[in-house]
Design an enzyme around this catalytic site. Structure first.
Site, PDB file in Angstrom:
ATOM      1  N   TRP A 163      97.612   5.270  73.296  1.00  0.00           N
ATOM      2  CA  TRP A 163      96.297   4.370  73.894  1.00  0.00           C
ATOM      3  C   TRP A 163      95.441   5.036  72.413  1.00  0.00           C
ATOM      4  O   TRP A 163      94.668   4.123  72.252  1.00  0.00           O
ATOM      5  CB  TRP A 163      95.871   5.165  74.949  1.00  0.00           C
ATOM      6  CG  TRP A 163      95.239   6.560  74.707  1.00  0.00           C
ATOM      7  CD1 TRP A 163      95.926   7.789  75.180  1.00  0.00           C
ATOM      8  CD2 TRP A 163      94.016   7.337  73.982  1.00  0.00           C
ATOM      9  NE1 TRP A 163      95.771   9.352  74.815  1.00  0.00           N
ATOM     10  CE2 TRP A 163      94.453   8.840  74.244  1.00  0.00           C
ATOM     11  CE3 TRP A 163      93.073   6.813  73.498  1.00  0.00           C
ATOM     12  CZ2 TRP A 163      93.814   9.661  73.642  1.00  0.00           C
ATOM     13  CZ3 TRP A 163      92.027   7.940  72.615  1.00  0.00           C
ATOM     14  CH2 TRP A 163      92.707   9.870  72.307  1.00  0.00           C
ATOM     15  N   LYS A 187     106.519  -0.516  76.878  1.00  0.00           N
ATOM     16  CA  LYS A 187     105.265   0.030  78.239  1.00  0.00           C
ATOM     17  C   LYS A 187     104.152   1.068  77.774  1.00  0.00           C
ATOM     18  O   LYS A 187     104.152   1.809  76.711  1.00  0.00           O
ATOM     19  CB  LYS A 187     106.362   1.318  79.181  1.00  0.00           C
ATOM     20  CG  LYS A 187     105.530   1.491  80.052  1.00  0.00           C
ATOM     21  CD  LYS A 187     105.551   3.512  80.192  1.00  0.00           C
ATOM     22  CE  LYS A 187     104.083   4.251  79.532  1.00  0.00           C
ATOM     23  NZ  LYS A 187     102.846   4.227  79.723  1.00  0.00           N
ATOM     24  N   GLU A 263     107.721  10.833  67.628  1.00  0.00           N
ATOM     25  CA  GLU A 263     106.207  11.114  66.763  1.00  0.00           C
ATOM     26  C   GLU A 263     104.779  11.552  67.789  1.00  0.00           C
ATOM     27  O   GLU A 263     104.176  11.252  68.075  1.00  0.00           O
ATOM     28  CB  GLU A 263     105.326   9.661  66.048  1.00  0.00           C
ATOM     29  CG  GLU A 263     104.544   9.921  64.976  1.00  0.00           C
ATOM     30  CD  GLU A 263     102.548   9.686  65.407  1.00  0.00           C
ATOM     31  OE1 GLU A 263     102.783  11.424  65.336  1.00  0.00           O
ATOM     32  OE2 GLU A 263     102.483   8.917  65.755  1.00  0.00           O
ATOM     33  N   LEU A 264     105.152  13.139  67.036  1.00  0.00           N
ATOM     34  CA  LEU A 264     104.617  13.718  67.969  1.00  0.00           C
ATOM     35  C   LEU A 264     103.151  14.334  68.058  1.00  0.00           C
ATOM     36  O   LEU A 264     102.230  13.851  66.056  1.00  0.00           O
ATOM     37  CB  LEU A 264     104.995  15.231  68.570  1.00  0.00           C
ATOM     38  CG  LEU A 264     106.671  14.672  68.608  1.00  0.00           C
ATOM     39  CD1 LEU A 264     107.577  15.615  69.628  1.00  0.00           C
ATOM     40  CD2 LEU A 264     106.624  13.139  70.342  1.00  0.00           C
ATOM     41  N   ARG A 291      88.473   8.968  61.271  1.00  0.00           N
ATOM     42  CA  ARG A 291      88.475   7.905  61.783  1.00  0.00           C
ATOM     43  C   ARG A 291      89.066   7.576  62.639  1.00  0.00           C
ATOM     44  O   ARG A 291      89.521   8.939  63.687  1.00  0.00           O
ATOM     45  CB  ARG A 291      89.733   7.655  60.779  1.00  0.00           C
ATOM     46  CG  ARG A 291      90.314   6.234  60.765  1.00  0.00           C
ATOM     47  CD  ARG A 291      91.100   6.105  59.569  1.00  0.00           C
ATOM     48  NE  ARG A 291      92.390   6.625  59.433  1.00  0.00           N
ATOM     49  CZ  ARG A 291      94.401   6.318  60.346  1.00  0.00           C
ATOM     50  NH1 ARG A 291      94.140   5.716  60.269  1.00  0.00           N
ATOM     51  NH2 ARG A 291      94.253   7.234  59.609  1.00  0.00           N
ATOM     52  N   CYS A 297      96.946  11.348  65.366  1.00  0.00           N
ATOM     53  CA  CYS A 297      97.451  12.149  65.167  1.00  0.00           C
ATOM     54  C   CYS A 297      97.614  12.718  63.788  1.00  0.00           C
ATOM     55  O   CYS A 297      97.911  14.223  63.741  1.00  0.00           O
ATOM     56  CB  CYS A 297      99.296  11.908  65.569  1.00  0.00           C
ATOM     57  SG  CYS A 297      99.686  10.709  64.552  1.00  0.00           S
ATOM     58  N   GLU A 394      95.708  20.448  68.719  1.00  0.00           N
ATOM     59  CA  GLU A 394      94.592  19.331  67.994  1.00  0.00           C
ATOM     60  C   GLU A 394      93.717  19.727  69.460  1.00  0.00           C
ATOM     61  O   GLU A 394      94.442  19.160  70.616  1.00  0.00           O
ATOM     62  CB  GLU A 394      96.149  18.861  68.128  1.00  0.00           C
ATOM     63  CG  GLU A 394      95.786  17.352  67.858  1.00  0.00           C
ATOM     64  CD  GLU A 394      97.011  16.754  67.022  1.00  0.00           C
ATOM     65  OE1 GLU A 394      97.426  15.266  67.002  1.00  0.00           O
ATOM     66  OE2 GLU A 394      97.779  16.706  68.638  1.00  0.00           O
ATOM     67  N   SER A 454      98.561   6.986  55.133  1.00  0.00           N
ATOM     68  CA  SER A 454      99.550   5.180  56.345  1.00  0.00           C
ATOM     69  C   SER A 454      99.398   4.324  55.774  1.00  0.00           C
ATOM     70  O   SER A 454      98.130   3.898  55.120  1.00  0.00           O
ATOM     71  CB  SER A 454      99.054   5.526  57.498  1.00  0.00           C
ATOM     72  OG  SER A 454      98.692   6.556  58.954  1.00  0.00           O
TER      73      SER A 454
END
Length: 491
Positions: A163, A187, A263-264, A291, A297, A394, A454
């Site tokens: 999300w 999904k 990607e955890l 940000r 993550c 986290e 990124s």
């Protein structure tokens, strides 16, 4: 704060399809059910959309399987051109996409525009990579034949997206899959499905053949995902989200020996040495922590600062944080929007409370806001002690937690003291030390004197329990390719 939708917001939402996108057609859920999407800044319902059933998930996979052979045989240049047209359409609709993300996820409009720019680059990058899939040819060492090594599409793929970056996480998975010749079922997260639905509409407009991309939003992820993952026709699973859920999905994927990309979670260290340029470090900290309202993550989670500069660093970041405007992301000057839901606010309160109880000091913020929406103040904690939960978990919120260290060895030990290993940030003006930290940090990515790493042209991913595989860069397309070796005898 006004809770009524503005006319331009109402117009945009009216242009988002409410159905499932399967085999090139928009349709209701098989049982006619729907679910609501809410604006986290107000709590109000902004859309009601089709709620896919497990049968709809299989129907979407049927469509992907039916389209797979033809899409794999489609000329790489044709696949490239479709991705490039999709990129151009994203640029033409960048304001629509940005506003839609702000409405359903809450991030400030300026950040949503940044995500559209970032996410769009995956379409452009992989439109270029589609025509550069290479193999090799040569004699075997014995000289008895010739070896051909070629790359083939993995096949139908299933994507579960998060999300927090609803556009970029969709493009980061869809673009390389399409470039490689794979069909997909997507999904999107139930909290933020509208951006992906709107993007599917743009892919359709770009000329993507029916069934190549299918979107099945649902309020019950596990019920839909389980049968799709268990279907022997599926060949690839890609997930972005928590390590806890990723671990379960990997177990499910094991039965079918699926290719997986995961990607955890992250627990990124942000290390500031005594020789760091504090202006750079503070700027980097603001970018790395706040940000996306801290809901990333890659967000810095543990600020490990040398004892000689810790007080000055803390003072400077607190001064910046106290000036941050909080509010609905569409409002002028807002830099901190709402957290995604009430659970996120409660988690932030819990972790801050634990740290304070153990001796940390609050320099800024530290409270949830009363009233509509799920807002939490941007917060700075200092003197966070070992054992505090905020150093282990986290936080996924706008909380900057500072712990101190005395020498390089301790900094490395503290930075690596986590089961996660997605990204780390290091600030030092000592080039040799910087190179040592590149080697020492147990992370898949690192920012040296920068707070954002990124990029579509770079491989994104982690080590340890932060994931498997890479997204983006030249490496990203190989997640959707299988290597085939053929031996030809000498005539």
């Amino acid at each position: 704060m006004s809770t009524a939708l503005a006319p331009n917001e109402q117009d945009l939402l009216s242009r988002v399809p409410a159905g499932l996108f399967i085999a090139g057609e928009w349709s209701d859920a098989s049982d006619g059910a729907s679910f609501d999407v809410r604006d986290p800044a107000t709590g109000e319902v902004i859309a009601s959309i089709a709620d896919a059933t497990p049968a709809d998930g299989i129907r979407a996979l049927d469509a992907a399987v039916a389209a797979q052979d033809e899409w794999a045989a489609t000329a790489p240049r044709t696949r490239s051109d479709i991705l490039r047209r999709a990129f151009d359409l994203v640029q033409a609709h960048k304001e629509d996409l940005a506003l839609l993300m702000t409405l359903e996820m809450g991030k400030p409009l300026a950040e949503s525009r940044g995500e559209v720019a970032y996410g769009g680059e995956f379409l452009r990058w992989f439109s270029e990579e589609a025509v550069r899939i290479q193999g090799r040819y040569g004699s075997n060492p014995e000289g008895t034949g010739h070896m051909i090594v070629s790359q083939r599409p993995v096949g139908p793929s299933f994507f579960i997206t998060p999300w927090n970056f609803p556009f970029a996480m969709a493009t980061r998975k869809i673009a390389p899959a399409l470039a490689a010749g794979c069909t997909v079922v997507v999904k999107p997260a139930a909290l933020t499905p509208l951006t992906t639905i709107f993007f599917a509409k743009l892919l359709e407009e770009a000329g993507l053949p029916a069934g190549v991309v299918n979107v099945v939003q649902t309020s019950s992820s596990s019920k839909l995902s389980g049968p799709v993952i268990a279907d022997p026709r599926l060949r690839k699973l890609s997930f972005t989200g928590s390590t806890e859920v990723g671990r379960k999905l990997i177990a499910q994927a094991a039965d079918g020996i699926l290719r997986v990309s995961m990607e955890l979670g992250g627990n990124a260290p942000f290390v500031v040495f005594e020789d760091a340029d504090l202006d750079k470090a503070v700027d980097g900290a603001m970018a790395a922590k706040f940000r996306n309202i801290g809901q990333a993550c890659t967000a810095a989670n543990r600020f490990i600062v040398h004892e000689d500069v810790a007080d000055e660093f803390a003072r400077r970041v607190a001064e910046r944080v106290q000036k941050m405007k909080i509010g609905r992301g569409t409002e002028e000057g807002v830099v901190i929007g709402p957290l995604i839901d009430a659970d996120a606010v409660a988690k932030a309160q819990e972790l801050v409370g634990d740290a304070v109880q153990r001796g940390a000091r609050v320099l800024a913020g530290g409270n949830a806001l009363d009233g509509a929406g799920t807002f939490y103040e941007p917060t700075v904690l200092t003197d966070v002690v070992a054992g505090s939960e905020i150093l282990r978990e986290e936080i996924f919120g706008p909380v900057l937690a500072i712990a101190r260290f005395s020498d390089e060895a301790e900094a490395v030990r503290l930075a690596n003291d986590t089961e996660y290993g997605l990204v780390g940030y290091v600030f030092t003006e000592n080039l040799a030390r910087g190179h040592r930290m590149i080697d020492a940090l147990e992370t898949g990515m690192m920012g040296l004197n920068v707070g954002v790493v990124s990029n579509a042209a770079a491989p994104f991913g982690g080590v340890k329990q932060s994931g498997i595989g890479r997204e983006g860069g030249a490496e990203g397309i190989h997640e959707y390719l299988s290597t085939k070796y053929t031996l030809l005898p000498n005539s």
